[in-house]
Structures are given as structure tokens and as C-alpha cells.
Write an enzyme that holds these catalytic residues in place. Structure first.
Site, PDB file in Angstrom:
ATOM      1  N   ARG A 180       2.540  15.590   1.092  1.00 15.72           N
ATOM      2  CA  ARG A 180       1.939  15.775   2.415  1.00 15.72           C
ATOM      3  C   ARG A 180       0.799  14.776   2.609  1.00 15.72           C
ATOM      4  NH1 ARG A 180      -0.424  21.557   4.269  1.00 15.72           N
ATOM      5  NH2 ARG A 180      -0.171  21.312   6.512  1.00 15.72           N
TER       6      ARG A 180
ATOM      7  N   LYS B  56      -0.011  14.396  -2.888  1.00 15.72           N
ATOM      8  CA  LYS B  56       0.043  13.688  -4.172  1.00 15.72           C
ATOM      9  C   LYS B  56      -0.969  12.547  -4.274  1.00 15.72           C
ATOM     10  CE  LYS B  56       4.973  14.442  -5.096  1.00 15.72           C
ATOM     11  NZ  LYS B  56       6.236  13.728  -5.317  1.00 15.72           N
ATOM     12  N   GLY B  57      -1.556  12.129  -3.158  1.00 17.73           N
ATOM     13  CA  GLY B  57      -2.511  11.007  -3.210  1.00 17.73           C
ATOM     14  C   GLY B  57      -1.804   9.670  -3.111  1.00 17.73           C
TER      15      GLY B  57
ATOM     16  N   GLY C  13      -3.854   6.470  -3.102  1.00 15.95           N
ATOM     17  CA  GLY C  13      -4.797   5.378  -3.364  1.00 15.95           C
ATOM     18  C   GLY C  13      -4.245   4.289  -4.264  1.00 15.95           C
ATOM     19  N   GLU C  14      -3.456   4.678  -5.257  1.00 20.36           N
ATOM     20  CA  GLU C  14      -2.973   3.712  -6.257  1.00 20.36           C
ATOM     21  C   GLU C  14      -1.611   3.112  -5.894  1.00 20.36           C
ATOM     22  OE1 GLU C  14      -5.252   3.302  -8.520  1.00 20.36           O
ATOM     23  OE2 GLU C  14      -6.259   5.215  -8.792  1.00 20.36           O
TER      24      GLU C  14
END
Length: 733
Positions: A623, A696-697, A699-700
């Protein structure tokens, strides 16, 4: 709050945006203080040896210079005789600035000049004369690769029989790839402002990704009580991993402040930003074996990375090769070679950014050897389970990433023959690669409080390194509490706030966001209890009769504003603090974010100039709380991937053992003119296991696979396979 008016999933503007664009946001090196002293670091000019003498007489003679501190006159620091750790420490003995006369690497801080102004401190620093006894040094990874030792990190154990299956494979690839050192260059250089208080306590503004990590570090190093140290980082001008560990300006500033009993600021120069952690160079060997139908029968990935003499820095470089594709015979190896350099440091998607270069370029080479489409090869080898852990994924919409990314890019129009596509004098190349990053969650705490005006304040000791943490936490809190985002204030960047992990690894939303969500839900329960206390007729109301939204509690046919509930409760505020941890149901699953990157490059046939014309990045990250800030994260990752592929490299003069291009003039990174069209697609992915938010994020993941896709596109354009990064025009010509 019901789904229709929930702020989750909406592209809310940054709540801190106005402060940033109007210059009201203060960074670590910008806080004013009466009588503030300024420190300038004097760095070593040799890579290995000993300090014989430091002559500080000329520096001290400069009017306005207060002190020059070096290893001979620094204050006594008890922990310098013991080992100590910080939350992101590597295996070994951490670097201790001004510890003794040993020089461990070029650029090592050897003295700190403290003066009334920064200009005076820098000038006086140039007058400090240091005599050395020089020892032989080694800074070249290729020269010491045969001396590498096993990394202390646990590399996944071999499975199946790699050697036999590889030798017997119908088609195989055996290729070597190299990636260079890259140095962190966030917009804001590292700085620490130490405000010395009358009672001997310290209030510190530091450029960090974890105020509580810095507090723990100073407690361990200087033996100060934690209640005497408050670390603040309200705004951070980019970090990308450079602020995970306390950098040396922090202990130097504290050392000077304690010695002089004055407030001191130490800011590193742009050149000194090249004197601490960095992404380490790697030497990689990829061996892939496949059946004639493209099914992988063997994967071997061996990597040698560099580290310092005093710590074994490890990252997850080879793990991805054991999990991204279905294969029963896998052998992974990871070694480290110590050099006379500073310890490397996590840098955006650490390990994956480097390791996936090897894997995804080798997969492209395998596709060509098999004569199959690179996307089709990946679909054929899609893994339902993580082979390293032998666990199913909590969710994995990678096939949808391939499909939606390929469709948006127009991949079906690709002529697979190298050098077959043109635009005038430009050779056109289309390449692609997959990406993966682990979806982690850490324990975290948050406090939520409601006041009599109906305003919600939520706090946690996390940071916002430019990712949009202020904004997404505001959205999560507003949704969970049932208020409007404009009625929420999120407070962060303070070691005195509820515990939070370091901001890194793409786990801030899942960790701190979960704590914020739980705290706000607990606050709602408290508001309901207060209504029940004041209105006995609702004491046995069923939860199905209760609703929260727009700052009101709805119960049967009545509604109560949150502000009125607080006022009637006889409390100034109602507040709740929650300690959150990952749900046990995660343990049975592997959790990861995935992507597919499609790239078009134009290569000038005569000059060899390479331009990335367009990129489509399709990402499955669960999400997405805020598609605007999340989209910016992916855009930034793609730009960095272009930098990694074509430009970025720290050049070391191995004779001197020193980084030579230590400035933004010579350390090449892209400018606007280098960047073409970038399109980001968020693939729908519903995950009820990863956390309650389902996030889940991202950024990476934005950088992972980009450099590989560009390298693969360059091969398609030119017919030339370059395996040494960055891919500069001389290598193409």
C-alpha cells in the site's frame, strides 16, 4: 475514517514544504547561540603511518583561536580503552577520532581548531604543521583480492549441486563485473552544534538518521548520563545512509564542548565528506546455467568487497541472487579485503544496488545466449518462494510489474538485434532489469495526544531525511484517529521522544507508521471511554454503533467533537503511548518489495556519448500511503541509478591513497540536462501480512536494477558489453 475520505493513498503536499522553501527549516549547522565557537578539522595527508609531532603554535597565535585539540591534549575518554557500539556498527573496533598517534587512512581527523568564527578556525587549521612517519599503504582492491577473507555476515548456505548442474547446463554465462567506490554527497554536509548547558548537560543538533543512536553512542563513548544528552534532528538535508552511524564531527564537537565548557559547532567541508563511509567497490563473478527452455538450473554469485583494517563492513550483496529467481542449485560467496581506508557505510539500497548489477546484467547475457526476450526469461524463472529462506512471499506482484512496465514502455516494439534501432546518428537501445528489496519492520513507539481544541499531536523519535516522514505520519495518524490532516501535528527528530529505529532500509513507514496507527487507535478507545463515563446511556454501546471521522465520535444518533470530549473529561489532554513490534504472522513469510525497470538509451555512433532518454519504473511496494512523496522517492532512485550507471565514481590515487575527485565539481553526478523522461507506476499489491498498513516502503527500491537496465540497453544499442561501472564513453568506444 471510512475509505472514501481517508487521507491514506492521497497525494498530500508535504506538510513541512512551506518551512523548507521559505528557509524556516533549520538544519544541524544553522542553529544560533550566543558565544558559539566553531571547530575546523585538520585532516591527515598520508594513508598509513604515525604522527611524530603536531606544531600548533602558529594556529594558537591567531587572535580569536581558543584551542587546538589533538591526541596529546584531548580530554580523557574512558571508553577509548574499551569497545563500544552504535546501532549501525560493523564487526570490529570502531574508529576513535584523536585516539592516538596512528594514521589509519588519508583524511583522518588529527586535530580540531576551535575559534570564535568558522573562517578563523579554517585559517588557523591551515597553519597546523604535522610531521609523519609514513608506512606502506594499500588502497587498491584489485591488488589484494587474493588476500580476501570470508565476510562475517551469514551468507545463505549452498543448495543443490551448483557445480554439477552448471557444468551440465545447455547454456551458460560466466562473467565478471566491477562496481566502484561511491561517496555520499547529500545536499547538507555533516554538522553538529553542541549547546553546552549551565548544568553540564548537552543539547545537540546533529545531522543524523537516528537521534537516539547518537545519544546511545555519546553515552557509551563519553560516559555521560542519557538524561544529560538530548539529540535533535528536526530537518535533515538528505542522508541516504550517511547518517546511520554518528560521523566523527559529533564526538569532536562534544569533546571540544566538554573541554572548554562552551557551545561548539563542527561542520565538515565538502572535501571532508569524502573522509568517512561510502559504498564499497566490488569485484563480482556471476555464473548462470540454464536449460534450453530458459529455466535456470544453476546460479553462482561470488563477490569480493572492500573494508577497512579496523572493521569488517558487510552488506547483503549476493543474497538477492538466491531469492529473485526460481533455482534449486545456488552457490553464493562473499569475501572482504581490508585496505588502508575508512570503513564503508550503507548507501541507498546497500548491497542490492551493487549485487543486482551483476545478477541482472548476467540475466541479460543469458537471454541473448538463449535467444529469448529478457522479460520472458524472467517470467519463466519467476519464484513463488524465497529460496534462501524456503518461505512463500507475503505478496509478490513482480509479474504485474513486468507486464505493466513493458506495456507502458512499448517493449513489444523492440527489435532484439543489437545495433538495429536508430534515431538519425544515434544508436537506440532498449534494456530492462528487475529489482528487489527486503520489506522489514522494526519495533517502534509512538505517543498520541488530543487537546481540548480537537488538535492531535503524535510523536516518535524518528527522523525525516527528505523522504516525507512528516507528511505520511500525518496521514496515517489522521486516518487512524478520525481527524483531518490539518488538525494533526507530527513531532520527530528528538531523542527524548518515544523510541524509534534508525531511519533507513525502507522500514520507517512499516515500523513507526504501525506504532502511530496503533497509538491513534488506542487514543480513539480512550475518547470512547471518556464519552461512556460522561454519558452512562452509552456504557454498553456496541462497537458497530460507534464511528470516528472528521474530528467527531459518532454513537447511535449523536455525535461528540473530540475537543468537547477532552474538555468534559476534566483532563487537559487525553494521551496514549504505544510500543509496537512486528506481528508474529510475518515469521512464516518472506517479505519484499519488487520492481521492473525499462530504459531507452541513445548512444552517439561517432562520439560514444550516452543519454538515458526515458525510463519506466514499475514498483510493487504494497500500500502506497502517499503516491506523491513515494513517486518522488522512485524518481530520485532512478536519477541515482543513472548516476551509478554512467557517471559516479570516487577516483583514488593509489600512490597517495587519497580520493582525488573530492568535490562536486569533479565527483560527477547528473544535472537536469542529463535526465530524460521518467515514469513511475505503482502496481497494486494488497498485503495483509507485512503489517496492518499493508505498506512495504519504497525508499530503497527506486535505485535497484536501474544501472543494470541501462547497461543492458547500451549493449542493445551498440553490441558492446561493458562490465566495468560506471559505463563511460571511453569504454563504449
Amino acid at each position: 475514517m471510512n475509505a472514501t475520505n481517508s487521507p491514506l493513498g492521497k497525494p498530500l503536499d508535504r506538510v513541512d514544504g512551506m518551512l523548507k522553501v521559505t528557509g524556516q527549516a533549520r538544519y544541524a549547522g544553522e542553529f544560533p547561540e550566543k558565544g558559539l565557537l566553531h571547530g575546523s578539522v585538520v585532516s591527515s595527508t598520508i594513508a598509513c603511518g604515525r604522527v611524530l609531532s603536531i606544531d600548533i603554535s602558529k594556529a594558537l597565535a591567531v587572535p580569536g583561536v581558543v584551542a587546538v585539540i589533538d591526541h596529546t591534549n584531548r580530554p580523557k575518554i574512558a571508553s577509548y580503552d574499551e569497545d563500544y557500539e552504535d546501532a549501525d556498527s560493523a564487526e570490529g573496533s570502531p574508529f576513535r577520532p584523536l585516539y592516538n598517534d596512528r594514521v589509519l587512512y588519508s583524511g583522518q581527523p588529527l586535530a580540531l581548531v576551535v575559534a570564535d568564527t568558522l573562517e578563523l578556525a579554517r585559517h588557523a587549521g591551515s597553519l597546523v604543521k604535522i610531521e609523519y612517519e609514513t608506512d606502506d599503504h594499500q588502497t587498491h582492491l584489485q591488488s589484494v583480492k587474493d588476500d580476501a577473507h570470508e565476510a562475517p555476515a551469514e551468507t545463505p548456505k549452498p543448495r543443490g549441486n551448483f557445480q554439477a548442474e552448471y557444468v551440465g547446463a545447455a547454456v551458460s554465462v560466466d562473467a565478471h563485473y566491477t562496481t566502484p567506490n561511491e561517496h555520499h554527497n547529500p545536499m547538507e554536509p555533516h554538522a553538529s552544534t553542541v549547546m553546552y548547558q549551565a548544568d553540564g548537560s548537552l543539547e545537540i543538533h546533529d545531522k543524523t538518521q537516528g537521534p537516539q543512536n547518537c545519544q546511545d553512542y555519546l553515552h557509551n563513548v563519553f560516559g555521560l548520563e542519557k538524561d544529560k544528552i538530548r539529540v535533535l534532528a528536526a530537518f535533515v538535508g538528505g542522508a541516504f545512509g550517511s547518517g546511520l552511524r554518528p560521523q566523527y564531527q559529533l564526538p569532536l564537537a562534544v569533546m571540544a564542548s566538554l573541554k572548554l565548557k562552551r557551545s561548539v559547532r563542527v561542520t565538515l567541508t565538502r572535501q571532508q565528506m569524502f573522509t568517512f563511509g561510502y559504498r564499497p567497490s566490488t569485484l563480482q563473478r556471476l555464473r548462470l546455467g540454464a536449460a534450453a527452455n530458459g529455466k535456470l538450473v544453476a546460479i553462482g554469485h561470488d563477490v569480493i568487497g572492500q573494508t577497512s583494517r579496523f572493521e569488517d563492513f558487510t552488506e547483503h550483496v549476493v543474497e538477492w541472487s538466491g531469492m529473485l529467481y526460481q533455482c534449486d542449485n545456488v552457490q553464493l560467496g562473499y569475501k572482504l579485503a581490508p585496505l588502508d581506508v575508512y570503513t564503508p557505510l550503507d548507501m541507498r539500497a546497500p548491497g542490492a544496488t551493487s549485487g543486482m548489477v551483476g545478477l541482472e546484467c548476467a540475466m541479460d547475457e543469458l537471454a541473448i545466449a538463449l535467444g529469448v526476450d529478457p522479460v520472458q526469461l524472467r517470467i519463466v524463472n519467476f519464484a513463488e518462494r524465497n529460496g534462501n529462506e524456503d518461505k512463500p512471499y507475503s505478496s509478490k506482484e513482480l509479474k504485474a510489474c513486468y507486464e505493466q512496465g513493458a506495456e507502458r514502455f512499448g517493449w513489444s516494439n523492440r527489435n532484439p538485434e543489437p545495433r538495429s534501432m536508430r534515431a538519425g546518428r544515434q544508436l537506440v537501445g532498449w534494456g530492462m532489469a528487475g529489482g528487489v528489496w527486503e520489506a522489514m519492520q522494526m519495533p517502534a513507539s509512538a505517543k498520541a495526544s488530543m487537546d481540548a481544541s480537537g488538535k492531535l499531536t503524535v510523536s516518535s523519535a524518528t527522523t525525516d531525511i527528505g523522504t516525507g516522514t512528516y507528511t505520511v505520519m500525518t496521514q496515517i495518524a489522521a486516518d487512524a484517529a478520525g481527524v483531518m490532516p490539518e488538525d494533526v501535528t507530527f513531532v520527530l527528530g528528538d531523542s527524548s521522544l518515544p523510541t524509534a529505529p534508525l531511519q533507513g532500509g525502507s522500514f520507517t513507514v512499516s515500523s513507526v507508521g504501525t506504532a502511530v496507527q496503533q497509538a491513534c487507535r488506542a487514543l480513539r478507545a480512550k475518547l470512547l471511554d471518556a464519552v461512556r463515563m460522561a454519558h452512562p446511556e452509552f456504557a454498553v454501546a456496541d462497537m458497530e454503533e460507534v464511528g470516528f471521522g472528521d474530528g467527531y465520535l459518532h454513537i447511535r444518533d449523536q455525535r461528540f467533537s473530540f475537543g468537547d470530549i477532552v474538555r468534559d473529561s476534566s483532563h487537559e489532554v487525553l494521551e496514549v503511548q504505544i510500543d509496537s513490534k512486528p506481528d508474529e504472522k510475518r515469521e512464516a513469510y518472506s517479505t519484499a518489495t519488487h520492481s521492473a525497470v525499462f530504459v531507452e538509451v541513445h548512444v552517439d555512433e561517432d562520439l560514444g556519448n550516452i543519454r538515458v532518454n526515458r525510463v519506466v519504473s514499475a514498483v510493487a511496494g504494497g500500500r502506497v500511503v502517499n503516491p506523491k512523496t513515494a513517486g518522488s522517492q522512485i524518481l530520485g532512485g532512478v536519477v541515482w541509478g543513472i548516476s551509478q550507471a554512467l557517471l559516479e565514481e570516487s577516483h583514488t590515487d593509489h600512490t597517495l591513497g587519497r580520493v582525488m575527485n573530492h568535490s562536486l565539481a569533479e565527483y560527477h553526478i547528473p544535472v537536469n540536462a542529463d535526465i530524460g523522461e521518467i515514469e513511475v507506476i505503482f502496481v497494486e499489491e494488497n498485503d495483509t501480512i507485512v503489517n496492518d498498513l499493508g505498506s512495504k516502503g519504497v525508499g530503497e527500491i527506486g535505485i535497484v536494477g536501474v544501472a543494470s537496465a541501462i547497461a543492458n540497453a547500451i549493449y542493445h544499442a551498440t553490441g558492446k558489453r561493458v562490465r566495468e561501472f560506471p559505463i563511460t564513453l571511453d569504454k563504449v568506444l
